[in-house]
Design an enzyme around this catalytic site. Structure first.
Site, PDB file in Angstrom:
ATOM      1  CG  ASP A   1      -2.030  -0.992   1.154  1.00  0.00           C
ATOM      2  OD1 ASP A   1      -2.105  -1.705   0.132  1.00  0.00           O
ATOM      3  OD2 ASP A   1      -2.825  -1.075   2.110  1.00  0.00           O
TER       4      ASP A   1
ATOM      5  CG  ASP B   1     -12.783  -2.137  -1.011  1.00  0.00           C
ATOM      6  OD1 ASP B   1     -12.218  -3.237  -1.169  1.00  0.00           O
ATOM      7  OD2 ASP B   1     -12.411  -1.098  -1.578  1.00  0.00           O
TER       8      ASP B   1
END
Length: 235
Positions: free
Chosen positions: A8, A127
């Site tokens: 990330d 998500d």
């Protein structure tokens, strides 16, 4: 089943968040390309990258680091975060990214995603919090069920669905196998589990499920609770 180690990117650094909260970012490396190289040495075939700044800004924000990663490793790369138009998709494909993840735009404009999937290698990122879809870098929770969104992309040419249970992400508390399986069954598309991987048992659980085609490993690697080399051997 594939294991996809994750990087990330926030402000050019490799970080991990807890439950997707930007203020929870913990920095693990100032040189993300070196982390990618390490994954390759451990036996990975894939790399999962999220441009966190991009996810919030709605446009690419860590391009230099992504270029460096691409130049320094031979892994297949899937990338998400801030990809909202065809121009950005084309730019990343030309850069050598193997698969693009469309998230927020999949909720707002599913037709666009289907069009892109007919031309480019596309994955849909779903998500969810309590089974409901979250968008805009997880800052907002919509009123759409994650399984309904997954069903929208059945037979649409999408390569994979990456589903994340936000409540588990970065918490090292175990994968939500039931949620991932529900997404796989709703869509009929290869489904990759994300969020909550703690140790080898999570890899085994996902593998034994039979409906899960991949699992993303993030914090468990960075915090040393999983031996990736061992995990690749299991597969």
């Amino acid at each position: 089943m594939d294991i996809l180690p994750a990087i990330d990117l926030k402000d050019g650094k490799a970080v991990r968040l807890s439950k997707g909260l930007m203020e929870s970012a913990k920095i693990y490396s100032d040189e993300p390309w070196q982390v990618a190289k390490k994954f390759e040495e451990l036996g990975s075939k894939w790399l999962h990258i999220v441009d966190l700044n991009g996810a919030f800004a709605g446009e690419p924000a860590n391009l230099e680091q992504i270029k460096k990663i691409r130049e320094n490793c031979n892994l297949k790369i899937e990338l998400g975060g801030g990809i909202r138009d065809e121009e950005t998709i084309k730019m990343y494909v030309e850069l050598g990214v193997d698969r693009l993840i469309l998230g927020s735009i999949a909720v707002k404009d599913p037709q666009f995603v289907k069009e892109m999937a007919s031309k480019y290698p596309i994955a849909v990122g779903i998500d969810a919090k309590d089974g409901m879809v979250a968008v805009e870098g997880w800052a907002e929770v919509s009123n759409m069920k994650a399984t309904d969104l997954a069903r929208e992309f059945a037979n649409a040419g999408v390569q994979a669905i990456i589903c994340t249970d936000i409540s588990k992400d970065g918490m090292l508390c175990g994968v939500n196998v039931e949620f991932t399986e529900a997404i796989a069954q709703a869509s009929g598309i290869e489904t990759i589990a994300s969020g909550g991987v703690k140790d080898i048992s999570d890899i085994v659980n996902c593998k034994n499920n039979g409906n899960i085609s991949g699992v993303i490993v993030g914090k468990a690697f960075y915090e040393g609770t999983i031996d990736l080399q061992e995990a690749f051997k299991i597969l």
